[in-house]
Design a protein around this motif. Sequence first.
Motif, PDB file in Angstrom:
ATOM      1  N   SER A 523       0.825  -1.207   0.000  1.00 44.82           N
ATOM      2  CA  SER A 523       0.000   0.000   0.000  1.00 44.82           C
ATOM      3  C   SER A 523       0.858   1.254   0.000  1.00 44.82           C
ATOM      4  O   SER A 523       2.002   1.260   0.448  1.00 44.82           O
ATOM      5  N   HIS A 525      -0.177   5.841  -0.324  1.00 42.22           N
ATOM      6  CA  HIS A 525      -1.013   6.960  -0.739  1.00 42.22           C
ATOM      7  C   HIS A 525      -2.482   6.559  -0.902  1.00 42.22           C
ATOM      8  O   HIS A 525      -3.141   6.872  -1.896  1.00 42.22           O
ATOM      9  N   ASN A 526      -2.987   5.856   0.112  1.00 47.03           N
ATOM     10  CA  ASN A 526      -4.392   5.464   0.172  1.00 47.03           C
ATOM     11  C   ASN A 526      -4.778   4.474  -0.916  1.00 47.03           C
ATOM     12  O   ASN A 526      -5.941   4.388  -1.300  1.00 47.03           O
ATOM     13  N   HIS A 527      -3.799   3.729  -1.423  1.00 51.53           N
ATOM     14  CA  HIS A 527      -4.077   2.670  -2.393  1.00 51.53           C
ATOM     15  C   HIS A 527      -3.442   1.375  -1.921  1.00 51.53           C
ATOM     16  O   HIS A 527      -2.315   1.370  -1.412  1.00 51.53           O
ATOM     17  N   SER A 528      -4.157   0.272  -2.113  1.00 52.84           N
ATOM     18  CA  SER A 528      -3.655  -1.043  -1.739  1.00 52.84           C
ATOM     19  C   SER A 528      -3.698  -1.964  -2.950  1.00 52.84           C
ATOM     20  O   SER A 528      -4.609  -1.882  -3.779  1.00 52.84           O
ATOM     21  N   TRP A 563       4.411   1.258  -9.180  1.00 50.45           N
ATOM     22  CA  TRP A 563       3.103   1.875  -9.443  1.00 50.45           C
ATOM     23  C   TRP A 563       2.775   1.765 -10.929  1.00 50.45           C
ATOM     24  O   TRP A 563       1.665   1.371 -11.306  1.00 50.45           O
ATOM     25  N   LYS A 585     -11.322   4.100  -7.561  1.00 47.88           N
ATOM     26  CA  LYS A 585      -9.930   3.868  -7.179  1.00 47.88           C
ATOM     27  C   LYS A 585      -9.029   3.774  -8.409  1.00 47.88           C
ATOM     28  O   LYS A 585      -7.886   4.237  -8.402  1.00 47.88           O
ATOM     29  N   ASP A 588      -8.365   7.247  -9.666  1.00 47.79           N
ATOM     30  CA  ASP A 588      -7.448   7.948  -8.772  1.00 47.79           C
ATOM     31  C   ASP A 588      -6.035   7.389  -8.871  1.00 47.79           C
ATOM     32  O   ASP A 588      -5.062   8.124  -8.725  1.00 47.79           O
ATOM     33  N   ARG A 589      -5.932   6.097  -9.135  1.00 42.87           N
ATOM     34  CA  ARG A 589      -4.597   5.511  -9.251  1.00 42.87           C
ATOM     35  C   ARG A 589      -3.865   6.069 -10.470  1.00 42.87           C
ATOM     36  O   ARG A 589      -2.663   6.328 -10.420  1.00 42.87           O
ATOM     37  N   LYS A 592      -2.799   9.556  -9.617  1.00 40.79           N
ATOM     38  CA  LYS A 592      -1.664   9.598  -8.694  1.00 40.79           C
ATOM     39  C   LYS A 592      -0.330   9.442  -9.437  1.00 40.79           C
ATOM     40  O   LYS A 592       0.707   9.931  -8.972  1.00 40.79           O
TER      41      LYS A 592
END
Length: 763
Positions: A523, A525-528, A563, A585, A588-589, A592
Motif C-alpha cells: 500500500s 497513498h491510500n491505495h492497496s 506503481w 480507485k 485515482d490511481r 496519482k
Amino acid sequence: MIVASLSPFVVLSLVYAMPAIAKSTNSQHVNVFMGTTGGGNRFPGVVAAPFAMVKLGPDVKNGNADAYSGYLEQGNVWGFSLMHESGTGGAPKYGVVSQMPVVGEVENPLADLSRPRSGADQGSTGYYMSQLVDGISVELAATPRAGLYHYSFPPNNSASIVVDVSHVLPSFRGLGWEQHYSGGNFSVYSDHYEGFGTYNNGWNLSPDWSIYFCGKFDTAPTSKKTFKGTRETLATYDESLNVSGSERLGGVFRFDASQVRSRVGISFLSAGKACQNLDTEIKADTTLQSLVDQAKEKWEEDIFSKVQVTGASDADRQLLYSSLHGMFLIPSNRTGENQDWDAIEPYYDDIFTLWDTHRCHTSLFQIVQPTAYEEFIRSLIGIWKHDGFMPDARSSNFNGRVQGGSNADNVLADAYVKGVRGAVDWEEGFLAMQTDAEKVPPNNNDPKAPDSSTKEGRGALPDWLNLGWITPFYTRAVSRAIEYSTNDFGLHQVAAGLGKSDEADLYLNRSRNWRNHWNPEASAHNHSGFAVPRLANGTFLKQDPTNCGGCYWGDAYYEDSPWVYSMNAIHDVYKLKELVGGDAKFVDRIDKMFELDLFHYGNEPAFTSAYLYNFVKGEQWRSVERSRQIGKQYHAGANGLPGNSDAGAMESNILWQMIGLWPMTGQTTFLILSPWFPELTLQLGNGKTLQITTSGGDKDTAFYVQSLTVNGKTWDKGWVSWGDVFANGGTMEFVLGSAPNKTWPAGELPPSPASGDANDGTL
C-alpha cells in the motif's frame, strides 16, 4: 533550403549555394536536428530514404560525453562516417567507414586530427553541412548504400583526406559496452581504394562483425599512401599501398585542388559488392543536388505524403513532419546484404528495441508503411529461422539486448490481428513465438545481469513455467513477469487465429500470471494492491510502490516504478480494476501517477497507462487532458523530445496524440483521445484513407470531445477497432468543446480480452 538547429520552436530556413528544389514538399517542415540534444540522441545526418543502410554524418567528441548517434552540438569533429544509429542508448554503435579532411600535409594520420566547427551544422532531408575552423566545408548527400562527400578547402593550400579503418564511436560510461576495432584491410588501386574493418561490442555486446567499403575520388590525388600503427606510436607509411592486420590502418590522399568529391559504397558481403553498390547508386557525374532532391522525393513519397493536415500552425506542422522523419531512420533495410540470408528474403537490422517500440511505434509503422512492415515481420521470423530466436533488439547482425520480455511476440500478434498477411508464413511465425515462450535461451553472461540471457528470448522462463511467477533470483523479476504476461497474450491471439485451440487456452491462462505478483497488502497513498517481488515459497517481499530502487538491470523493476508496472497488463484491464478496488480507485490511481510525479514523459512503460481512463464510463475526458499534457513536452527544436528518441518510439508517441487515437498493442483496439487538427488524412494504401476532422474546437483551449461520428454513424464508444477505421479506411468527425462532456461516451467500454467474467467492465 537547409534547416539550422537554432531555436526550440522556430526552424529557420537558410539559403546555400545550390539550386532550389523544383517543387515544395513537406520536407521543408522537417528539422533534422529535432531531438539531437537534451538526451534525445537522434541522428541529424543524411538518410537518403526510410530505413537506408547508409547514415552519413559527423562524429563529434566532447570530453567524456558519449555521442550515441555520432553527433554532439558542442565539441570537435573527428570524422565523417557512413554508419550510425538514431535514438539509441546504452553505448554508441558504429561510426565506421570514416574519413577526415585536413589542411596541408599529414605527418601522423593517427594523431588527433579533430577540429572545432566555425558555426552550427546545417542540414535538411537528404543534406548535411559542417564548416570547420580552418576553412574546410564538408557537404554530404547519400543513397541507401553509398555516400557522397563534397569538400571545399581554403584556396592556396594543399589538402589531405585521411581514411582511418579503425575509426569507431567510443563510450566512456565504463559499463563494458564500448566498441572495439579488431583489424582490417586497406588497399589502394589506380582508380579506387577498398577494404574492410572488423569491430565488436557496443550496446548489444556483439562479437566481431565486418563492413566492406569501396571509395573513389573524382579529383585525382597527387599522392596516396597507406599506413599502419597503434594509438601509442607514430603511424608508419607503407609503400605497398596494401595494408592489413590488427593494427590501426588506412590511407592518406593528398590533393592540390580546393574542391574534392569523394564517393564511398559499403556492403556487408564483400569489397566487390561495395564497389557495385557505389557504381550503381552514385556515378561519377552524379551531382550532390540531384541526390538531395532524390532523397526529398523519396521521403515525400514514402512517408510525408501519407499524413496530410490542414489548419496546423507552423510549429505543429514542423513537429509533425520532423517526428515522422525521426520515426523512420531505423531499423535499417539490409535485404540482400547478409551472407546467411537468401538475397531476396527481407532482412532488417538495427532494431532498437522492441521493448521501446512495440507500444506505439510498430502499430504506426504498419499504417504509414504497410509494405515495409510486412517485410519487417518476415524479417523477424527469418532471424528466428537463421539464428534460433527472434530479436528484441539487434545490431550488426546480432541479437541483443533484452530488457524485459520477448516483445517480438507482441509485435507479431499486433500484426496478425490487424490483418498482415502477404508473404508472411504465420505457422512459422507462431513457432518463432513459441520458441520465446518455451525455450530457455543460453546465458550470455552479461555483467549487468548475469542471472540469465540478455541476448534474446525469456531468460527467466524456468520460474515462469514452474511457478507461474518470477523470483528475485532473476533480475528485473517483476517487470519481466508483467511483460511475459503480455507476450503470452500475444501467443494466445495468434494461436486463436490459426485455430490452435489448445495453445490458445494455454497462453491465455499464462497471460494472467501477472496476477500472481499482486500483493493486496502492499500500500501507499491510500491505495492497496500492487505487483511486487515474490519468493519461491509464495511469500511477497515488502515493496514501496513508489520506489523501484535503481530501476536498472539488477533491480526488480526496470526503468519505472512498481506503481506504473502494476498498471501495465493492458490485456487484462478489468481484472486490474477489480484488484485496485473499482472504478473510482482506478481513476485515482492513474491520477496519482501524475500527482506523485511517477509518470515519466520520456519513458515507455507508462505510455498506455495515461489513457486507461477510457475503461471507465464518463472518464474519457481525463485521457484527453493527459494527452494534451504529454503533448506539451514536445516541440520541433533540438531539445524537443522529453527523453531518448528510442529509435522513434518518442516520435510515434506524439504522432498518435496528433491523430487522436492510442493503440492497444496486440489487440485491434484503439482508444479515442482528441485530434489536434481541423483535418488529418492518413493514406492507408490501395487507395484507402482515414479522414479525421474536428469542428468547434481548438487544439490548446477547446479539445474535449462533445460527440463523434464514425463512418457517418453516431459513435458512443471511447474506442474504435482496426476494422472500424483502418482495414477499409473510414471517417471520424469530432465535435470538440472547451469543457468536458462527462456523458460521452456512454456506450460499450473497450474490450479486456483476458479478464474473463469481468469483461463487461462493470464493477
